[in-house]
Scaffold this active site. Structure first.
Site, PDB file in Angstrom:
ATOM      1  N   SER A 140     -28.338  28.362  23.464  1.00 23.49           N
ATOM      2  CA  SER A 140     -29.461  29.036  24.121  1.00 23.49           C
ATOM      3  C   SER A 140     -30.210  29.898  23.114  1.00 23.49           C
ATOM      4  O   SER A 140     -31.432  30.028  23.188  1.00 23.49           O
ATOM      5  CB  SER A 140     -28.949  29.937  25.247  1.00 23.49           C
ATOM      6  OG  SER A 140     -28.281  29.194  26.208  1.00 23.49           O
TER       7      SER A 140
ATOM      8  N   HIS B 196     -24.197  23.188  27.811  1.00 25.62           N
ATOM      9  CA  HIS B 196     -23.626  23.794  29.025  1.00 25.62           C
ATOM     10  C   HIS B 196     -23.440  22.716  30.098  1.00 25.62           C
ATOM     11  O   HIS B 196     -22.415  22.674  30.777  1.00 25.62           O
ATOM     12  CB  HIS B 196     -24.563  24.866  29.609  1.00 25.62           C
ATOM     13  CG  HIS B 196     -24.746  26.082  28.762  1.00 25.62           C
ATOM     14  ND1 HIS B 196     -25.987  26.626  28.515  1.00 25.62           N
ATOM     15  CD2 HIS B 196     -23.854  26.882  28.124  1.00 25.62           C
ATOM     16  CE1 HIS B 196     -25.843  27.708  27.770  1.00 25.62           C
ATOM     17  NE2 HIS B 196     -24.565  27.884  27.506  1.00 25.62           N
TER      18      HIS B 196
ATOM     19  N   LYS C 163     -26.784  41.990  24.891  1.00 31.96           N
ATOM     20  CA  LYS C 163     -27.032  41.691  23.486  1.00 31.96           C
ATOM     21  C   LYS C 163     -28.435  41.193  23.175  1.00 31.96           C
ATOM     22  O   LYS C 163     -28.772  41.026  22.035  1.00 31.96           O
ATOM     23  CB  LYS C 163     -25.984  40.713  22.961  1.00 31.96           C
ATOM     24  CG  LYS C 163     -25.899  39.389  23.665  1.00 31.96           C
ATOM     25  CD  LYS C 163     -24.725  38.573  23.124  1.00 31.96           C
ATOM     26  CE  LYS C 163     -24.556  37.289  23.913  1.00 31.96           C
ATOM     27  NZ  LYS C 163     -23.321  36.605  23.619  1.00 31.96           N
TER      28      LYS C 163
ATOM     29  N   ARG D  68     -17.668  25.579  20.320  1.00 34.33           N
ATOM     30  CA  ARG D  68     -18.470  24.714  19.458  1.00 34.33           C
ATOM     31  C   ARG D  68     -17.942  24.665  18.038  1.00 34.33           C
ATOM     32  O   ARG D  68     -18.048  23.675  17.348  1.00 34.33           O
ATOM     33  CB  ARG D  68     -19.927  25.211  19.412  1.00 34.33           C
ATOM     34  CG  ARG D  68     -20.715  24.894  20.642  1.00 34.33           C
ATOM     35  CD  ARG D  68     -22.022  25.604  20.614  1.00 34.33           C
ATOM     36  NE  ARG D  68     -21.780  27.031  20.460  1.00 34.33           N
ATOM     37  CZ  ARG D  68     -22.696  27.984  20.602  1.00 34.33           C
ATOM     38  NH1 ARG D  68     -23.931  27.655  20.852  1.00 34.33           N
ATOM     39  NH2 ARG D  68     -22.392  29.249  20.468  1.00 34.33           N
TER      40      ARG D  68
END
Ligand code: PNS
Length: 167
Positions: free
Chosen positions: A129, A17, A41, A91
């Site tokens: 994360s 990030h 989520k 990514r």
């Protein structure tokens, strides 16, 4: 002045990030990092306040970046910030499939808010994360995945164990 929004859960902010924030801040006049208040989520590792504080600390030396939280639709937040562009990182191919769909819906639903994708630096392709959170479930830190200040908070809060000094 061109303001863009980089939205996410940032639970917690990673070095991937941070790379994106620096690069996007170099491309535009002002970058607003939008931290989603309630991510449906997952159970968050960090509260909204903690995520915002850690991001502010990690971005303190980047002058044209501000950190704000948002609730509700991203396109409403983007409009409220006087912006018309969203930044998202990619990514891998799987990211693209999902992100393309969201970007298309956001553009149509908002009547023109665009999404610009920045490719993740290859060094951070596997940084996420969710992996940081998964390791944290076992109290294991991933020091290369998070900024120093985040690692410090994770150790201080006892979320992960500090690596023992080898004798
Ligand atoms: O870091 P994340 O969890 O991949 O970020 C996802 C985020 C915050 C960009 C996305 O969940 C979002 O925009 N949520 C706000 C609600 C919204 O606008 N939904 C419509 C697009 S799916």
């Amino acid at each position: 002045m061109k303001t863009v929004v980089y939205p996410g859960s940032f639970d917690p902010v990673t070095v991937g990030h941070m790379d994106l924030i620096r690069r996007a801040a170099g491309l535009f006049d002002h970058l607003v990092v939008g931290v989603l208040v309630n991510s449906e989520k997952k159970t968050p590792l960090f509260s909204l306040e903690e995520r915002v504080i850690m991001l502010k600390d990690a971005c303190k030396n980047i002058p044209n970046v501000s950190i704000e939280s948002f609730n509700g639709l991203l396109i409403d937040f983007v409009r409220a910030k006087g912006a018309d562009t969203i930044i998202r990182g990619l990514r891998e191919l799987m990211d693209f499939e999902m992100e393309l769909q969201i970007a298309q819906v956001n553009r149509v639903a908002s009547g023109g808010i665009e999404t610009i994708f920045l490719p993740t630096d290859p060094r951070y392709t596997n940084v996420s994360s969710s992996v940081v959170r998964e390791y944290a479930r076992y109290k294991v830190a991933l020091p290369d995945f998070v900024p120093e200040n985040v690692l410090k908070v994770m150790i201080e809060k006892g979320i992960v164990e500090s690596k023992k000094q080898e004798d």
